[in-house]
Design a protein around this motif. Structure first.
Motif, PDB file in Angstrom:
ATOM      1  N   ARG A  71      85.859  47.790  55.415  1.00  0.00           N
ATOM      2  CA  ARG A  71      85.037  47.511  54.244  1.00  0.00           C
ATOM      3  C   ARG A  71      85.616  48.215  53.023  1.00  0.00           C
ATOM      4  O   ARG A  71      84.956  48.954  52.318  1.00  0.00           O
ATOM      5  CB  ARG A  71      83.586  47.954  54.494  1.00  0.00           C
ATOM      6  N   GLY A  72      86.886  47.942  52.772  1.00  0.00           N
ATOM      7  CA  GLY A  72      87.549  48.511  51.622  1.00  0.00           C
ATOM      8  C   GLY A  72      88.618  49.511  51.998  1.00  0.00           C
ATOM      9  O   GLY A  72      88.662  50.017  53.132  1.00  0.00           O
ATOM     10  N   LEU A  73      89.498  49.783  51.032  1.00  0.00           N
ATOM     11  CA  LEU A  73      90.667  50.620  51.269  1.00  0.00           C
ATOM     12  C   LEU A  73      90.760  51.809  50.324  1.00  0.00           C
ATOM     13  O   LEU A  73      91.623  52.678  50.526  1.00  0.00           O
ATOM     14  CB  LEU A  73      91.937  49.774  51.091  1.00  0.00           C
ATOM     15  N   ALA A  74      89.914  51.873  49.317  1.00  0.00           N
ATOM     16  CA  ALA A  74      90.124  52.842  48.244  1.00  0.00           C
ATOM     17  C   ALA A  74      90.111  54.280  48.714  1.00  0.00           C
ATOM     18  O   ALA A  74      90.778  55.134  48.121  1.00  0.00           O
ATOM     19  CB  ALA A  74      89.067  52.638  47.153  1.00  0.00           C
ATOM     20  N   ALA A  75      89.381  54.580  49.785  1.00  0.00           N
ATOM     21  CA  ALA A  75      89.278  55.972  50.258  1.00  0.00           C
ATOM     22  C   ALA A  75      90.038  56.219  51.549  1.00  0.00           C
ATOM     23  O   ALA A  75      89.824  57.250  52.190  1.00  0.00           O
ATOM     24  CB  ALA A  75      87.805  56.350  50.440  1.00  0.00           C
ATOM     25  N   LEU A  76      90.914  55.302  51.913  1.00  0.00           N
ATOM     26  CA  LEU A  76      91.614  55.435  53.190  1.00  0.00           C
ATOM     27  C   LEU A  76      93.023  55.984  52.977  1.00  0.00           C
ATOM     28  O   LEU A  76      93.904  55.281  52.460  1.00  0.00           O
ATOM     29  CB  LEU A  76      91.690  54.085  53.908  1.00  0.00           C
ATOM     30  N   PRO A  77      93.268  57.229  53.355  1.00  0.00           N
ATOM     31  CA  PRO A  77      94.620  57.798  53.212  1.00  0.00           C
ATOM     32  C   PRO A  77      95.639  56.984  53.999  1.00  0.00           C
ATOM     33  O   PRO A  77      95.359  56.483  55.102  1.00  0.00           O
ATOM     34  CB  PRO A  77      94.468  59.207  53.813  1.00  0.00           C
ATOM     35  N   GLY A  78      96.812  56.819  53.416  1.00  0.00           N
ATOM     36  CA  GLY A  78      97.879  56.052  54.046  1.00  0.00           C
ATOM     37  C   GLY A  78      97.860  54.579  53.720  1.00  0.00           C
ATOM     38  O   GLY A  78      98.803  53.863  54.069  1.00  0.00           O
ATOM     39  N   ARG A  79      96.813  54.117  53.035  1.00  0.00           N
ATOM     40  CA  ARG A  79      96.698  52.694  52.691  1.00  0.00           C
ATOM     41  C   ARG A  79      96.855  52.472  51.184  1.00  0.00           C
ATOM     42  O   ARG A  79      96.499  51.406  50.674  1.00  0.00           O
ATOM     43  CB  ARG A  79      95.340  52.150  53.162  1.00  0.00           C
ATOM     44  N   LEU A 102      85.423  43.684  38.575  1.00  0.00           N
ATOM     45  CA  LEU A 102      86.054  43.736  39.891  1.00  0.00           C
ATOM     46  C   LEU A 102      85.383  44.822  40.715  1.00  0.00           C
ATOM     47  O   LEU A 102      85.460  46.014  40.371  1.00  0.00           O
ATOM     48  CB  LEU A 102      87.555  44.043  39.764  1.00  0.00           C
ATOM     49  N   HIS A 103      84.736  44.411  41.791  1.00  0.00           N
ATOM     50  CA  HIS A 103      84.113  45.388  42.694  1.00  0.00           C
ATOM     51  C   HIS A 103      85.154  45.869  43.697  1.00  0.00           C
ATOM     52  O   HIS A 103      85.743  45.075  44.426  1.00  0.00           O
ATOM     53  CB  HIS A 103      82.930  44.756  43.418  1.00  0.00           C
ATOM     54  N   THR A 104      85.360  47.176  43.741  1.00  0.00           N
ATOM     55  CA  THR A 104      86.346  47.791  44.617  1.00  0.00           C
ATOM     56  C   THR A 104      85.631  48.588  45.696  1.00  0.00           C
ATOM     57  O   THR A 104      84.957  49.585  45.396  1.00  0.00           O
ATOM     58  CB  THR A 104      87.286  48.711  43.802  1.00  0.00           C
ATOM     59  N   LEU A 105      85.774  48.156  46.950  1.00  0.00           N
ATOM     60  CA  LEU A 105      85.067  48.814  48.046  1.00  0.00           C
ATOM     61  C   LEU A 105      85.797  50.076  48.483  1.00  0.00           C
ATOM     62  O   LEU A 105      87.022  50.108  48.575  1.00  0.00           O
ATOM     63  CB  LEU A 105      84.927  47.866  49.238  1.00  0.00           C
ATOM     64  N   ALA A 106      85.017  51.111  48.775  1.00  0.00           N
ATOM     65  CA  ALA A 106      85.579  52.414  49.130  1.00  0.00           C
ATOM     66  C   ALA A 106      86.153  52.423  50.536  1.00  0.00           C
ATOM     67  O   ALA A 106      87.257  52.911  50.773  1.00  0.00           O
ATOM     68  CB  ALA A 106      84.493  53.487  49.007  1.00  0.00           C
ATOM     69  N   GLY A 107      85.384  51.916  51.497  1.00  0.00           N
ATOM     70  CA  GLY A 107      85.837  51.900  52.880  1.00  0.00           C
ATOM     71  C   GLY A 107      84.924  52.687  53.804  1.00  0.00           C
ATOM     72  O   GLY A 107      84.155  53.559  53.382  1.00  0.00           O
ATOM     73  N   VAL A 108      85.001  52.345  55.077  1.00  0.00           N
ATOM     74  CA  VAL A 108      84.312  53.071  56.148  1.00  0.00           C
ATOM     75  C   VAL A 108      85.244  54.161  56.648  1.00  0.00           C
ATOM     76  O   VAL A 108      86.417  53.909  56.933  1.00  0.00           O
ATOM     77  CB  VAL A 108      83.927  52.112  57.293  1.00  0.00           C
ATOM     78  N   MET A 109      84.722  55.366  56.763  1.00  0.00           N
ATOM     79  CA  MET A 109      85.555  56.483  57.200  1.00  0.00           C
ATOM     80  C   MET A 109      85.993  56.315  58.658  1.00  0.00           C
ATOM     81  O   MET A 109      85.129  56.150  59.540  1.00  0.00           O
ATOM     82  CB  MET A 109      84.799  57.794  57.049  1.00  0.00           C
ATOM     83  N   GLY A 152      78.796  54.674  58.009  1.00  0.00           N
ATOM     84  CA  GLY A 152      80.034  55.374  57.713  1.00  0.00           C
ATOM     85  C   GLY A 152      80.674  55.034  56.390  1.00  0.00           C
ATOM     86  O   GLY A 152      81.734  55.579  56.069  1.00  0.00           O
ATOM     87  N   TYR A 153      80.035  54.157  55.595  1.00  0.00           N
ATOM     88  CA  TYR A 153      80.606  53.824  54.294  1.00  0.00           C
ATOM     89  C   TYR A 153      80.547  55.048  53.390  1.00  0.00           C
ATOM     90  O   TYR A 153      79.589  55.827  53.416  1.00  0.00           O
ATOM     91  CB  TYR A 153      79.835  52.664  53.662  1.00  0.00           C
ATOM     92  N   LEU A 154      81.580  55.221  52.571  1.00  0.00           N
ATOM     93  CA  LEU A 154      81.715  56.455  51.796  1.00  0.00           C
ATOM     94  C   LEU A 154      80.574  56.673  50.813  1.00  0.00           C
ATOM     95  O   LEU A 154      80.128  57.805  50.616  1.00  0.00           O
ATOM     96  CB  LEU A 154      83.044  56.459  51.039  1.00  0.00           C
ATOM     97  N   LEU A 155      80.095  55.601  50.170  1.00  0.00           N
ATOM     98  CA  LEU A 155      79.044  55.714  49.159  1.00  0.00           C
ATOM     99  C   LEU A 155      77.739  55.157  49.702  1.00  0.00           C
ATOM    100  O   LEU A 155      77.679  53.989  50.077  1.00  0.00           O
ATOM    101  CB  LEU A 155      79.410  54.940  47.892  1.00  0.00           C
ATOM    102  N   ALA A 156      76.678  55.989  49.720  1.00  0.00           N
ATOM    103  CA  ALA A 156      75.399  55.516  50.228  1.00  0.00           C
ATOM    104  C   ALA A 156      74.283  55.586  49.191  1.00  0.00           C
ATOM    105  O   ALA A 156      73.261  54.921  49.349  1.00  0.00           O
ATOM    106  CB  ALA A 156      74.982  56.326  51.464  1.00  0.00           C
TER     107      ALA A 156
END
Length: 276
Positions: A71-79, A102-109, A152-156
């Motif tokens: 659910r997004g890549l913005a907070a995923l190290p290595g991506r 543009l909605h940018t999804l953070a990601g699931v940890m 597990g999504y970064l922003l709740a």
């Protein structure tokens, strides 16, 4: 003035994606949004929208392996490289569509991920994306997602998202305030709207009924009250037009005409209301 955008990813599931544009126009929507338009040629989507007389209001940036649960890549190290390619792709689509959000999804940890490293990656990626988007006249939006639907999504929470906007400090980084997710995570929607809409940090709103994520008038939300409150706050704080995305699953599913049959809420939203 409130304007309502049809989310074409979820609405009109009985129609092909491109055909949903004309249906949204016929049913009285003011604009269009979708999650991921990248399976369709941008030029075709732009032409159909122009023919229908509706602007593209919002699209998501690419979000990784959606079918695999990402659910997004913005907070995923290595991506980071993949994330930045996705921003470039989204900006190209936004340019073709005339879309400025543009909605940018953070990601699931990921399991075992170092949260601090994820937060640092998120900060760096958001700042980079905002810099790329400002030259295109686009806003980058971040949206809290509720932990029931997206564990597990970064922003709740709204506070989390607004804190990030303040920390990054980019004028074109804003919050996408989805009232469905906000109600499930936090409740107290009227207070949240009064708190955040005047801040200037909210770039887009969305709505769906709670708890089923169907039409806004299906469930516990008092949609007419919320629309009237949003209209008053928007008018008082220079948010004109104020876009609200209809991002819900029609309760009649993919039955022919099912989406149109559930649009009584849209007609009601056009009527004047008094906020107590």
């Amino acid at each position: 003035m409130l304007r309502f955008a049809a989310n074409l990813t979820l609405l009109y599931p009985d129609l092909g994606f491109a055909e949903r544009i004309g249906a949204a126009a016929r049913d009285g929507f003011d604009g269009l949004e979708c999650q991921f338009p990248y399976d369709w040629p941008a030029a075709e989507l732009a032409t159909r929208a122009t023919d229908a007389g509706l602007p593209w209001v919002l699209i998501n940036t690419p979000a990784g392996d959606w079918a695999g649960g990402e659910r997004g890549l913005a907070a995923l190290p290595g991506r980071e490289t993949e994330f930045r390619r996705g921003i470039d792709t989204a900006l190209a689509y936004a340019d073709a569509l005339g879309c400025r959000r543009l909605h940018t999804l953070a990601g699931v940890m990921p399991d075992g991920a170092d949260r601090q490293r994820c937060l640092a990656t998120y900060a760096e990626n958001l700042a980079w994306a905002a810099r790329q988007a400002v030259g295109a006249g686009c806003d980058i939006l971040i949206e809290p997602l509720n932990p029931r639907d997206v564990p597990g999504y970064l922003l709740a929470t709204q506070a989390d998202a607004h804190r990030w906007v303040q920390v990054i400090g980019a004028p074109n980084l804003k919050v996408q305030m989805d009232l469905y997710h906000c109600q499930v995570s936090e409740g107290d929607l009227a207070t949240k709207l009064r708190q955040h809409l005047p801040s200037g940090r909210v770039g887009h709103l969305q709505i769906a009924g709670v708890p089923g994520r169907h039409e806004p008038d299906d469930g516990e939300l008092n949609a007419p009250y919320l629309f009237a409150l949003i209209d008053r706050l928007a008018t008082g704080h220079d948010l004109d037009p104020c876009w609200i995305g209809a991002e819900y699953n029609p309760r009649r599913g993919a039955a022919p005409g099912g989406t149109a049959a559930g649009l009584g809420w849209l007609a009601a939203a056009r009527a004047p209301h008094v906020v107590v």
